[in-house]
Design an enzyme around this catalytic site. Structure first.
Site, PDB file in Angstrom:
ATOM      1  N   CYS A   1       0.855  -1.179   0.000  1.00  0.00           N
ATOM      2  CA  CYS A   1       0.000   0.000   0.000  1.00  0.00           C
ATOM      3  C   CYS A   1       0.899   1.240   0.000  1.00  0.00           C
ATOM      4  CB  CYS A   1      -0.933   0.001   1.198  1.00  0.00           C
ATOM      5  SG  CYS A   1      -0.106  -0.311   2.759  1.00  0.00           S
TER       6      CYS A   1
ATOM      7  N   CYS B   1       3.098   1.816   2.976  1.00  0.00           N
ATOM      8  CA  CYS B   1       4.235   0.913   3.137  1.00  0.00           C
ATOM      9  C   CYS B   1       5.426   1.432   2.334  1.00  0.00           C
ATOM     10  CB  CYS B   1       3.860  -0.490   2.660  1.00  0.00           C
ATOM     11  SG  CYS B   1       2.293  -1.061   3.316  1.00  0.00           S
TER      12      CYS B   1
END
Lengths: 352, 78
Positions: free
Chosen positions: B11, B14
């Site tokens: 994502c 991250c």
């Protein structure tokens, strides 16, 4: 510990008191803007060369009133929720649920589902983290249903747009569905329908994640970060949802609404669920539509069923969960939750 | 050489976390080997329930959300 937080604060430049002052100032500005919504929307509408009470005039007024209103509400709710949720974490929730007897676990899981921060991108690790810690599958489902179904964004917007009565009904029934559906799923003994690798997985004693100490300013930063991320992502859904709401508000005749979504049309409840499940938007996008539907005389039960199935059941989430659940288990999950939603819809169409 | 693992299925946050780790290491002059763990199974096995998570030399130090810069420096230089 205290010196360390002070050092970080000093390096950033903004002292704590400035944060508190900023928060107070932001709240004051928010309040002034919110109280000026009606005059503002009428003023903007008056610039359009259409009669105020024509179809187009009504639709425009709905749009220019609802867009700033929903965005203001959304910002406030997301910030407050972000700050509140900083006291919770999936790890803490797991520790609480792992020690509970099963029957107390369902309502507790539903309650914690509302407060525990998690995004759908980490629902797989979260699911595994729960199940591997010995939390029953049904209790885990209660948690996963309650999270989106009775989330603060949905409740807050519902309160701001349609009032406290319907918000209370929604809260009570959403919570009940999460609890009861989790319990039913737990009774069914579905562990054998998990993906093989999940069943064989034994994470053993999962290492403790160190709890980071957070100051109040840290929590406010988390809230702001949430606003930036969530409002930045969902504003487009808000605009789309309000546009649809505005069209319904301005153009759909009440007689037609009564025929399609009125209390007499029994089939409208299952139809609302069938339409709602594949629709992927979030609470912020669907509630302006709900507002317009109710305003035009759609039956409460039908509207609730529509809203619940849009918010609580979404295909993208099912696709993510496919990594841990078999199709059969996903189908059972969908069926049980849909039954709860249908029951709620029929109940309200009968008693209202 | 420190081994840093960033846990997350890919994502946005991250990736931002990975970048933060690399920048902090460069700023502090610490040699790090940053490894991204994107496999859901490995993430779960590491005990991470909310992503992104960070482990330094095999020890989990952070989960859920972007790390605080000050704390990140602390973990890397410890």
């Amino acid at each position: 510990m205290t010196t360390e937080t002070h050092e970080t604060a000093a390096r950033r430049g903004a002292p704590d008191w400035l944060w508190y002052l900023g928060a107070a100032l932001a709240a004051a500005i928010w309040w002034v803007l919110y109280s000026q919504l009606v005059p503002f929307s009428e003023w903007v509408t008056s610039f359009f060369p259409v009669a105020r009470h024509s179809h187009t005039g009504e639709a425009i007024a709905f749009f220019v009133y609802d867009v700033p209103k929903v965005l203001l509400l959304l910002t406030l709710i997301v910030f407050v929720t972000g700050v509140l949720r900083s006291w919770f974490s999936p790890e803490k929730t797991r520790a609480i649920l792992a020690g509970k007897r099963e029957i107390a676990g369902y309502p507790l899981a539903a309650l914690l589902g509302v407060f525990t921060p998690f995004c759908s991108c980490s629902s797989v690790p979260l699911f595994i983290g729960f199940v591997s810690a010995g939390i029953p599958l049904g209790v885990t489902f209660s948690f996963l249903i309650a999270g989106p179904m009775v989330g603060p964004v949905g409740l807050g917007l519902l309160f701001g747009l349609v009032g406290w009565q319907i918000t209370t009904i929604y809260l009570v029934f959403g919570f009940t569905i999460a609890t009861v559906a989790g319990w039913v799923l737990g009774r069914m003994g579905l562990e054998r329908y998990l993906q093989d690798w999940v069943r064989e997985l034994n994470t053993g004693a999962v290492g403790d994640v160190p709890q980071e100490r957070l100051s109040m300013v840290d929590r406010m930063k988390i809230g702001l970060e949430q606003v930036r991320e969530i409002v930045g992502k969902v504003w487009i859904w808000v605009v789309v949802g309000i546009s649809i709401g505005a069209l319904i508000h301005g153009y759909v005749p009440e007689a037609m609404m009564l025929r399609i979504m009125g209390g007499e049309a029994w089939w409208s409840v299952p139809a609302a669920v069938v339409v709602g499940v594949p629709m992927y938007t979030n609470a912020a996008g669907v509630i302006p539509i709900v507002e317009a539907l109710l305003g035009k005389g759609a039956a409460l039960g039908t509207t609730l069923a529509f809203m619940m199935s849009v918010i609580a059941l979404s295909l993208p989430e099912m696709i993510i969960l496919k990594q841990v659940l078999t199709y059969r288990l996903i189908a059972i999950f969908l069926a049980v939750v849909s039954m709860g939603i249908l029951a709620t819809g029929f109940l309200f169409n009968i008693i209202m | 050489m420190k081994n840093v693992k960033v846990y997350g299925p890919g994502c946005k946050r991250c990736e931002a976390t990975e970048k933060m780790v690399k920048e902090a290491a460069a700023r502090l002059g610490i040699e790090v080997d940053v490894e991204k763990v994107t496999d859901q199974k490995s993430i779960a096995m590491a005990g991470v329930m909310s992503t992104p998570g960070i482990a330094v030399d095999g020890k989990l130090v952070h989960t859920g959300g972007l790390p605080d810069e000050g704390k990140l420096d602390g973990w890397l230089s410890a």
